[in-house]
Design a protein around this motif. Structure first.
Motif, PDB file in Angstrom:
ATOM      1  N   THR A  66      27.275 -62.201  12.925  1.00 16.39           N
ATOM      2  CA  THR A  66      26.210 -62.656  12.033  1.00 16.39           C
ATOM      3  C   THR A  66      26.448 -62.069  10.657  1.00 16.39           C
ATOM      4  OG1 THR A  66      24.823 -60.792  12.694  1.00 16.39           O
ATOM      5  CG2 THR A  66      24.520 -62.850  13.895  1.00 16.39           C
ATOM      6  N   ASP A  67      25.736 -62.593   9.670  1.00 21.25           N
ATOM      7  CA  ASP A  67      25.945 -62.137   8.302  1.00 21.25           C
ATOM      8  C   ASP A  67      25.340 -60.757   8.054  1.00 21.25           C
ATOM      9  OD1 ASP A  67      23.463 -63.223   8.643  1.00 21.25           O
ATOM     10  OD2 ASP A  67      23.429 -64.315   6.756  1.00 21.25           O
ATOM     11  N   TYR A  68      24.373 -60.363   8.889  1.00 18.68           N
ATOM     12  CA  TYR A  68      23.812 -59.019   8.791  1.00 18.68           C
ATOM     13  C   TYR A  68      23.123 -58.689  10.112  1.00 18.68           C
ATOM     14  CZ  TYR A  68      19.476 -61.551   7.842  1.00 18.68           C
ATOM     15  OH  TYR A  68      18.405 -62.395   7.924  1.00 18.68           O
ATOM     16  N   LEU A  69      22.858 -57.430  10.329  1.00 18.61           N
ATOM     17  CA  LEU A  69      22.181 -57.024  11.557  1.00 18.61           C
ATOM     18  C   LEU A  69      20.752 -57.536  11.546  1.00 18.61           C
ATOM     19  CD1 LEU A  69      23.449 -53.358  11.960  1.00 18.61           C
ATOM     20  CD2 LEU A  69      24.093 -55.366  13.304  1.00 18.61           C
ATOM     21  N   ARG A  70      20.350 -58.142  12.616  1.00 20.77           N
ATOM     22  CA  ARG A  70      18.993 -58.659  12.741  1.00 20.77           C
ATOM     23  C   ARG A  70      18.065 -57.530  13.193  1.00 20.77           C
ATOM     24  NH1 ARG A  70      20.439 -62.721   9.857  1.00 20.77           N
ATOM     25  NH2 ARG A  70      21.495 -64.403  10.883  1.00 20.77           N
ATOM     26  N   PRO A  71      16.870 -57.454  12.593  1.00 17.20           N
ATOM     27  CA  PRO A  71      15.930 -56.425  13.022  1.00 17.20           C
ATOM     28  C   PRO A  71      15.415 -56.732  14.431  1.00 17.20           C
ATOM     29  CG  PRO A  71      14.899 -57.882  11.431  1.00 17.20           C
ATOM     30  CD  PRO A  71      16.343 -58.265  11.507  1.00 17.20           C
ATOM     31  N   SER A  72      15.036 -55.705  15.158  1.00 21.17           N
ATOM     32  CA  SER A  72      14.531 -55.914  16.514  1.00 21.17           C
ATOM     33  C   SER A  72      13.180 -56.610  16.496  1.00 21.17           C
ATOM     34  CB  SER A  72      14.432 -54.590  17.258  1.00 21.17           C
ATOM     35  OG  SER A  72      13.583 -53.706  16.551  1.00 21.17           O
ATOM     36  N   ILE A  73      12.410 -56.404  15.430  1.00 24.41           N
ATOM     37  CA  ILE A  73      11.129 -57.092  15.271  1.00 24.41           C
ATOM     38  C   ILE A  73      11.256 -58.044  14.091  1.00 24.41           C
ATOM     39  CG2 ILE A  73       8.671 -56.820  14.783  1.00 24.41           C
ATOM     40  CD1 ILE A  73       8.837 -54.058  16.053  1.00 24.41           C
ATOM     41  N   GLN A  74      11.155 -59.345  14.363  1.00 20.94           N
ATOM     42  CA  GLN A  74      11.287 -60.341  13.313  1.00 20.94           C
ATOM     43  C   GLN A  74      10.041 -60.365  12.439  1.00 20.94           C
ATOM     44  OE1 GLN A  74      14.035 -62.324  12.833  1.00 20.94           O
ATOM     45  NE2 GLN A  74      15.039 -61.198  14.462  1.00 20.94           N
ATOM     46  N   SER A  75      10.219 -60.725  11.178  1.00 15.02           N
ATOM     47  CA  SER A  75       9.072 -60.870  10.287  1.00 15.02           C
ATOM     48  C   SER A  75       9.246 -62.139   9.463  1.00 15.02           C
ATOM     49  CB  SER A  75       8.943 -59.648   9.371  1.00 15.02           C
ATOM     50  OG  SER A  75       9.621 -59.840   8.170  1.00 15.02           O
ATOM     51  N   THR A  76       8.180 -62.541   8.810  1.00 15.55           N
ATOM     52  CA  THR A  76       8.233 -63.736   7.969  1.00 15.55           C
ATOM     53  C   THR A  76       8.351 -63.372   6.492  1.00 15.55           C
ATOM     54  OG1 THR A  76       5.813 -63.791   7.888  1.00 15.55           O
ATOM     55  CG2 THR A  76       6.893 -65.098   9.604  1.00 15.55           C
ATOM     56  N   GLN A  77       8.600 -62.109   6.214  1.00 24.86           N
ATOM     57  CA  GLN A  77       8.736 -61.701   4.826  1.00 24.86           C
ATOM     58  C   GLN A  77      10.033 -62.250   4.258  1.00 24.86           C
ATOM     59  OE1 GLN A  77       8.535 -57.452   4.970  1.00 24.86           O
ATOM     60  NE2 GLN A  77       6.300 -57.413   4.930  1.00 24.86           N
ATOM     61  N   GLY A  78       9.962 -62.733   3.058  1.00 19.73           N
ATOM     62  CA  GLY A  78      11.143 -63.272   2.417  1.00 19.73           C
ATOM     63  C   GLY A  78      10.984 -63.180   0.912  1.00 19.73           C
ATOM     64  N   SER A  79      11.759 -63.933   0.215  1.00 22.38           N
ATOM     65  CA  SER A  79      11.669 -63.923  -1.237  1.00 22.38           C
ATOM     66  C   SER A  79      11.540 -65.360  -1.719  1.00 22.38           C
ATOM     67  CB  SER A  79      12.900 -63.263  -1.850  1.00 22.38           C
ATOM     68  OG  SER A  79      14.053 -63.995  -1.510  1.00 22.38           O
ATOM     69  N   SER A  80      11.245 -65.510  -2.977  1.00 26.60           N
ATOM     70  CA  SER A  80      11.146 -66.840  -3.551  1.00 26.60           C
ATOM     71  C   SER A  80      11.776 -66.836  -4.938  1.00 26.60           C
ATOM     72  CB  SER A  80       9.689 -67.292  -3.632  1.00 26.60           C
ATOM     73  OG  SER A  80       8.971 -66.431  -4.498  1.00 26.60           O
ATOM     74  N   ILE A  81      12.156 -68.010  -5.362  1.00 25.28           N
ATOM     75  CA  ILE A  81      12.728 -68.188  -6.682  1.00 25.28           C
ATOM     76  C   ILE A  81      11.897 -69.256  -7.377  1.00 25.28           C
ATOM     77  CG2 ILE A  81      14.745 -68.940  -7.981  1.00 25.28           C
ATOM     78  CD1 ILE A  81      16.458 -68.019  -5.613  1.00 25.28           C
ATOM     79  N   SER A  82      11.405 -68.960  -8.544  1.00 24.59           N
ATOM     80  CA  SER A  82      10.614 -69.926  -9.302  1.00 24.59           C
ATOM     81  C   SER A  82      11.416 -70.421 -10.491  1.00 24.59           C
ATOM     82  CB  SER A  82       9.325 -69.277  -9.808  1.00 24.59           C
ATOM     83  OG  SER A  82       8.525 -68.862  -8.724  1.00 24.59           O
ATOM     84  N   PHE A  83      11.267 -71.701 -10.793  1.00 21.37           N
ATOM     85  CA  PHE A  83      11.913 -72.264 -11.970  1.00 21.37           C
ATOM     86  C   PHE A  83      11.112 -73.491 -12.402  1.00 21.37           C
ATOM     87  CE2 PHE A  83      13.820 -74.151  -8.274  1.00 21.37           C
ATOM     88  CZ  PHE A  83      13.877 -75.498  -8.571  1.00 21.37           C
TER      89      PHE A  83
END
Length: 111
Positions: A66-83
């Motif tokens: 995978t591209d990075y280690l997945r956390p054991s507890i998933q979350s819906t936190q993410g980021s956004s880009i505005s334009f």
């Protein structure tokens, strides 16, 4: 092709407020599932299981990187880009989405 045609037919019927215009199915999925369960019993089931036991003997589980280690507890936190888009470009995109019969979201997702 069948799925697309039937989905389009159902969509147009729903959009115009009519009921489904699809012919009723001669056999339901539950009927097929019952038939299949009855068919795959006894020697048929044993033959299928032994075939796959033989084919998969000695095969180790496939561990894909995978591209990075997945956390054991998933979350819906993410980021956004505005334009912001220029008004003329925004209007052009809205026009294209109307011509194609899709939402602006779907147009941009496709792009």
């Amino acid at each position: 092709g069948i799925l697309v045609r039937e989905f389009a037919s159902l969509y147009h019927s729903f959009k115009s407020g009519r009921g489904s215009e699809l012919d009723p199915l001669p056999i339901q999925y539950s009927d097929y599932a019952i038939w299949q369960r009855r068919y795959i019993e006894g020697s048929v089931l044993e033959n299928q299981l032994s075939y796959w036991d033989d084919r998969l003997r000695g095969v180790s589980p496939l561990l894909l990187p995978t591209d990075y280690l997945r956390p054991s507890i998933q979350s819906t936190q993410g980021s956004s880009i505005s334009f912001c888009l220029e008004d003329s470009l925004s209007q052009d995109l809205i026009g294209v989405s109307k011509e194609e019969g899709v939402t602006l979201f779907m147009l941009l997702l496709g792009v």
